[in-house]
Every structure is written in C-alpha cells, then in structure tokens.
Design a protein around this motif. Structure first.
Motif, short mmCIF file in Angstrom:
data_model
loop_
_atom_site.label_atom_id
_atom_site.label_comp_id
_atom_site.label_asym_id
_atom_site.label_seq_id
_atom_site.Cartn_x
_atom_site.Cartn_y
_atom_site.Cartn_z
N PRO A 1 0.80 -1.23 0.00
CA PRO A 1 0.00 0.00 0.00
C PRO A 1 0.82 1.28 0.00
O PRO A 1 0.45 2.26 -0.65
CB PRO A 1 -0.86 -0.13 1.27
CG PRO A 1 -0.22 -1.18 2.09
CD PRO A 1 0.46 -2.11 1.14
N VAL A 2 1.95 1.30 0.73
CA VAL A 2 2.78 2.50 0.72
C VAL A 2 3.41 2.70 -0.66
O VAL A 2 3.44 3.82 -1.19
CB VAL A 2 3.87 2.42 1.80
CG1 VAL A 2 4.85 3.58 1.68
CG2 VAL A 2 3.23 2.41 3.19
N SER A 3 3.88 1.61 -1.26
CA SER A 3 4.45 1.69 -2.62
C SER A 3 3.41 2.22 -3.60
O SER A 3 3.71 3.04 -4.48
CB SER A 3 4.93 0.32 -3.07
OG SER A 3 5.90 -0.20 -2.20
N LEU B 1 11.87 8.54 1.49
CA LEU B 1 11.71 8.24 2.91
C LEU B 1 10.51 9.00 3.47
O LEU B 1 10.46 10.24 3.39
CB LEU B 1 12.97 8.64 3.67
CG LEU B 1 14.28 8.03 3.18
CD1 LEU B 1 15.46 8.59 3.97
CD2 LEU B 1 14.24 6.51 3.26
N ARG B 2 9.56 8.26 4.04
CA ARG B 2 8.43 8.91 4.70
C ARG B 2 8.93 9.66 5.91
O ARG B 2 9.68 9.12 6.73
CB ARG B 2 7.37 7.88 5.10
CG ARG B 2 6.48 7.45 3.95
CD ARG B 2 7.20 6.59 2.92
NE ARG B 2 7.44 5.24 3.42
CZ ARG B 2 8.31 4.39 2.89
NH1 ARG B 2 9.04 4.76 1.83
NH2 ARG B 2 8.46 3.19 3.38
N ASP C 1 9.20 0.45 6.18
CA ASP C 1 8.59 -0.70 5.53
C ASP C 1 7.43 -0.25 4.65
O ASP C 1 6.58 0.55 5.06
CB ASP C 1 8.10 -1.70 6.58
CG ASP C 1 7.71 -3.03 5.97
OD1 ASP C 1 6.59 -3.10 5.40
OD2 ASP C 1 8.51 -3.98 6.05
N SER C 2 7.34 -0.80 3.43
CA SER C 2 6.35 -0.34 2.45
C SER C 2 4.95 -0.88 2.70
O SER C 2 4.05 -0.65 1.89
CB SER C 2 6.80 -0.72 1.03
OG SER C 2 6.93 -2.11 0.90
N SER C 3 4.74 -1.58 3.81
CA SER C 3 3.39 -2.04 4.15
C SER C 3 2.75 -1.18 5.23
O SER C 3 1.57 -1.37 5.55
CB SER C 3 3.44 -3.49 4.65
OG SER C 3 4.10 -3.56 5.91
N MET C 4 3.49 -0.20 5.79
CA MET C 4 3.03 0.50 6.99
C MET C 4 2.27 1.77 6.63
O MET C 4 2.84 2.86 6.49
CB MET C 4 4.22 0.79 7.90
CG MET C 4 4.93 -0.47 8.38
SD MET C 4 6.37 -0.16 9.41
CE MET C 4 5.60 0.55 10.88
N MET C 5 0.95 1.62 6.47
CA MET C 5 0.10 2.75 6.12
C MET C 5 0.01 3.78 7.24
O MET C 5 -0.19 4.97 6.99
CB MET C 5 -1.30 2.25 5.77
CG MET C 5 -1.40 1.68 4.36
SD MET C 5 -1.10 2.93 3.08
CE MET C 5 -2.59 3.91 3.24
#
Length: 404
Positions: free
Chosen positions: A295-297, A342-343, A363-367
């Motif tokens: 989701p982050v991607s 980078l968020r 991590d690209s799953s961490m909404m």
C-alpha cells in the motif's frame, strides 16, 4: 531498471490533454481552463464609494469645518440622476455609484448631520475612498490563462468577469483494478489468510483529489483469465491503473496475463524504493500504469507518477522541476543504487527553517506511518551519508484538497 526521471518522461510523453467541454461556472472548481478567459465587463463599471459617508466636491473642503446641503441619498444598486453642485453633498453608502459632480467621499465618522445639512469636520483630497472605474479590470482584458486549475478565488473572479460558462478540459476517467486472492474489501468476510484491501479505495480518493474521475472495476483474483475479463471491463477509460501483481513472484500475473490480451509493455522496474516493480505500457490502446501491491508503494508511486499523468490528461501545468528542500534533523546512512523516498515528518525549527525527520522504519506495508508523514525525503542513487543539518530535497504531501 531505469531511473525515476526517465520513467516519468516515458510515461508522460504519449499522454495528451483531453478535449474541451463547456460547463457552468458553478461546476468550475478544480477544473482546468481550455482557453484564455477575457472579462466581459469593466469592474467596477463606474466609480463607486468605498465607504459609508458623503459624496462631495474636494474643492468645497479647502477650509474645514464646512457645512454642506444634502441633496440626495444614494444606496448601493441605485443612482442619483441629478448633479451635485457647489456647497452640496449626497449621502452615500458603500458600493453606490458616485453622483455627477462629486469626486471625494467623507466618511460619516468625520461629519455631524442635522436635517438636510451636514457639517464636515475633516478635509480629504480628491479621490479619497473612491474606487475608480476599471480599478480591478477592464472589459476585454485576459485575466485567466488556459491551463489554470480553477480555485475558489478564480470562481469569484470569473463571476465578476460575467462569465457564466467556461470551456475546460474533460476530466480524465481513470480505471482502477486491484488484484490478488489475499485481499477483501472493508466490511466483507475475511478468510484466515486474507487482509483488508486499501489500495483501490486510496487510489480512487487520490484520483478524485487530483481532479480525475475514478472508475473502480473491482478486484481480480490470481487467475489469468479472470484478470483479463475484468481488465476488459475498463474499456473507455483514459488511463488504466492496476495495483498488485506487478512483481516477479509466481502469482504476479499482470504483465503476462495482459500481454496475451493486448498489453504493449514500454518498461517495467524502476530504480527506486518503494515502487521498484512498476509497469508502464498500453493495454488495448489505453495508457496503463501497473502499481506495486504494497500500500505505501502504491501511494508513493501514485504521487510521483499518477498525479502528473492525471494533470497532463486534465490539461494542467507540469509540476515544478526543482523540488523544495528542508534541513535534515537526523543523520542518514549512504544510499544504495535505488532512489529512495523516505516517509518523514516536517517541522518548523526555532530558527524558522523547515526541518525534516525520516521515520526510523520505512517498511512499504506501513500505512500508519504514511498517514502520519508530511513529505518524502528524496535520496538519489548512491547518495553519500549525511549528517544532521544537511539540506535534502523533499516531496511535500498536499495539506488538503481545498483549492483556495
């Protein structure tokens, strides 16, 4: 893998702004003008008072106090057909046209009235509190240019220009297709090994915020024939966006399944993180972007690629080439061969500078962290380690969707 810059250039190159359509001004917010817009009248169309008070002749105020005779009362929306002569005044209100013979407004606080006489206590030069004809704009003047995305301020200006109809570019219809056996929609029954889908809903909201029309066709299971059938239902959209199934796993079917049904692949995989497995091509003649499934991607790639694509189709201006910068609040290690996004949190330091703090976990799953972020810090490929205090480019997140 290709660079982010090359990927964006190749994505945008074949996209053309959509044809114009005529709409009412009441539907103009967020739309992109397809033509230069000229004023159909002069504003103000005549000299008007900027204050409540008395319209007088400046030459009658050479010595104050002075007493004048009131010969008329002029509210906004009305006029005085006569002429104000020497020693005379007209009671006037904000927005009312100046009577013939007058050239100055005395505010009511600087006067004393008794019956049909007014005593002026303070002098004023010619033109005081008078809004001259054409102060704002003149008939025939070009005030808004083609390619402008209309804000609430623009709508007010267009109304003042007496433009009830507008020629704008058609809003792009963006097809959204999610994939994967593992996802279910919010509120639906969830199997023991499934997760709740967020990508399609987030992308629909993102497209709407960008001025497009989201067309969600649902979720395709990890079955090539089912994927092709659902993808075919997107016929008629201006851009197809898929999410998931773009990587290299056994169940990542988008490229191969759609290639058998008319997908012409331009490129696949970008040297970036998150978002490496991004697909760009044409599916049955329709431009297509295949976003990763994390989701982050998905949303980072939407910001970097889908946003400018929707803007191009909408007829809007290209985004600024030079990204803004901020001061790094923490040290960063050297980067590898992929461009990193980078968020990060963005704050105002005590010295007034913008200071940015990338989250420790990326991590690209961490909404949750994406929702808390204010921007992305951009780390070019092979960037050297940076100490706190260094200047870094950032991609800000819009603070909202209110186009004032």
């Amino acid at each position: 893998m290709i660079s982010v810059e090359e990927a964006l250039a190749r994505l945008l190159a074949p996209l053309e702004k959509l044809p114009p359509e005529q709409i009412s001004i009441v539907d103009g917010l967020g739309r992109v003008l397809a033509e230069d817009v000229t004023a159909r009248r002069t504003q103000p169309p005549f000299a008007v008072s900027a204050m409540d008070g008395y319209a007088v002749r400046a030459e009658d105020l050479s010595a104050v106090p002075v007493e004048l005779r009131i010969v008329a009362e002029v509210p906004a929306g009305a006029g005085f057909g006569g002429h104000v002569g020497p020693g005379e005044a007209a009671r006037i209100f904000t927005g009312a046209p100046l009577p013939a013979g007058t050239d100055t407004i005395i505010i009511q606080e600087d006067t004393e009235r008794e019956g049909d006489r007014v005593r002026v206590l303070e002098g004023a030069p010619r033109g005081r509190y008078v809004r001259r004809e054409g102060l704002d704009f003149a008939e025939g003047e070009v005030l808004l240019k083609a390619g402008r995305r209309l804000t609430a301020r623009d709508i007010g200006l267009l109304a003042a220009m007496n433009r009830p109809w507008l020629l704008v570019h058609r809003r792009p219809r963006i097809g959204i297709l999610s994939t994967g056996d593992e996802i279910v929609m919010p509120g639906d029954p969830i199997g023991p090994h499934q997760i709740v889908s967020s990508n399609s809903l987030a992308l629909a909201a993102f497209v709407a915020a960008c001025g497009g029309i989201p067309v969600s066709v649902g979720n395709a299971p990890d079955d090539p024939e089912a994927l092709r059938q659902i993808a075919a239902a997107t016929s008629g959209v201006d851009l197809l966006v898929t999410t998931g199934g773009a990587s290299v796993g056994q169940h990542d079917l988008v490229r191969d399944a759609l290639a058998a049904d008319g997908l012409e692949l331009d490129f696949w995989q970008i040297a970036m993180r998150p978002g490496k497995p991004l697909i760009v091509g044409r599916y049955r003649g329709t431009p297509m972007i295949g976003l990763p499934g994390n989701p982050v991607s998905t949303l980072v790639c939407a910001l970097l690629f889908l946003h400018p694509a929707v803007a191009r189709l909408s007829g809007g201006a290209a985004p600024a080439e030079t990204p803004p910068t901020a001061r790094l609040g923490v040290a960063l290690p050297k980067n590898d061969g992929r461009q990193d996004y980078l968020r990060s949190r963005l704050t105002n330091a005590a010295d007034g500078m913008h200071e940015v703090f990338p989250f420790e976990v990326q991590d690209s799953s961490m909404m949750r962290l994406l929702a808390l972020a204010d921007c992305l810090v951009v780390r070019p490929p092979h960037a050297a380690a940076l100490a706190a205090g260094a200047t870094v480019p950032i991609v800000p997140f819009p603070s909202g969707v209110l186009p004032i």
